[in-house]
Design a protein around this motif. Structure first.
Motif, PDB file in Angstrom:
ATOM      1  N   PRO A  77     -17.008 -36.996  26.836  1.00 42.04           N
ATOM      2  CA  PRO A  77     -16.393 -35.484  27.812  1.00 42.04           C
ATOM      3  C   PRO A  77     -15.785 -34.657  26.399  1.00 42.04           C
ATOM      4  O   PRO A  77     -15.322 -35.018  25.372  1.00 42.04           O
ATOM      5  N   HIS A  78     -15.718 -33.164  26.876  1.00 40.63           N
ATOM      6  CA  HIS A  78     -14.850 -32.427  26.069  1.00 40.63           C
ATOM      7  C   HIS A  78     -13.670 -32.156  27.010  1.00 40.63           C
ATOM      8  O   HIS A  78     -13.517 -32.324  28.356  1.00 40.63           O
ATOM      9  N   LEU A  79     -12.808 -31.802  26.089  1.00 43.06           N
ATOM     10  CA  LEU A  79     -11.247 -31.172  26.655  1.00 43.06           C
ATOM     11  C   LEU A  79     -11.632 -30.074  27.654  1.00 43.06           C
ATOM     12  O   LEU A  79     -12.315 -29.379  27.376  1.00 43.06           O
ATOM     13  N   PRO A  80     -10.839 -29.890  28.652  1.00 42.20           N
ATOM     14  CA  PRO A  80     -10.963 -28.700  29.653  1.00 42.20           C
ATOM     15  C   PRO A  80     -10.845 -27.563  28.866  1.00 42.20           C
ATOM     16  O   PRO A  80      -9.920 -27.319  27.888  1.00 42.20           O
ATOM     17  N   ALA A  81     -11.321 -26.399  29.309  1.00 44.44           N
ATOM     18  CA  ALA A  81     -11.027 -25.116  28.593  1.00 44.44           C
ATOM     19  C   ALA A  81      -9.263 -24.952  28.560  1.00 44.44           C
ATOM     20  O   ALA A  81      -8.776 -25.247  29.331  1.00 44.44           O
TER      21      ALA A  81
END
Length: 188
Positions: free
Chosen positions: A28-32
């Protein structure tokens, strides 16, 4: 009543879940608009674990770790196959997870959660999927387990299922609260 005082008997249901294969989603990527880092605590002191445990679990009646023998708890945290990861953001812990891989072919996601101030920022999926994929990096893993109960965050069970865990069994228990529990402070 939003306060359950210490000494209150509460009923709750524990659900044990498992995952028998690595999920198909990517890391996953960190949220904006969120910046954070994940730090691996190597053989952390007991006080560090308990500070995270209390920060995340104080409103969910997480009390059991305080009942463990201090030396036994420290020994467990110092095991080579027990890994504690802290999500740090803005200079303070936002959440943590702990993986226990002492059993051959099985890893337990023993603890997972966010501090109340970090709930609602989109970090839960990021941290949970990171925990899951970190566990599946272990050589020989066949089963990833976790459990949750009805005293935990109201969406905990649903979140675990949404991310690939399957319920295996449930059991109902009762306990006497050792600390007051403020239900109004449990984030939605």
């Amino acid at each position: 009543m939003t306060i359950q005082p210490a000494g209150t008997e509460v009923g709750y249901t524990v659900t044990w879940l498992q995952m028998t294969e690595r999920p198909s989603y990517d890391w996953p990527h960190l949220p904006a608009n969120q910046s954070a880092s994940l730090l691996h605590a190597v053989k952390p002191p007991r006080w560090y674990f308990l500070s995270l445990y209390d920060a995340v679990g104080r409103h969910y009646a997480w009390e059991d770790a305080h009942d463990r023998d201090p030396q036994e708890l420290q020994s467990w945290l110092g095991e080579d196959k027990v890994d504690l990861f802290t999500l740090m953001g803005d200079g303070w812990p936002q959440g943590f997870f702990l993986l226990d891989a002492r059993s051959p072919e099985v890893t337990d996601l023993s603890y997972f959660g966010l501090v109340p101030e970090a709930v609602g920022k989109g970090l839960s999926t990021f941290l949970l999927r990171t925990a899951i994929l970190t566990a599946w990096q272990r050589e020989g893993l066949r089963v990833l387990t976790v459990n949750t109960c009805t005293l935990d965050h109201p969406r905990a069970l649903q979140t675990y299922q949404k991310n690939g865990f399957t319920p295996e069994h449930r059991k109902t228990f009762k306990r006497i609260l050792k600390r007051p529990r403020n239900l109004a402070l449990i984030p939605d």
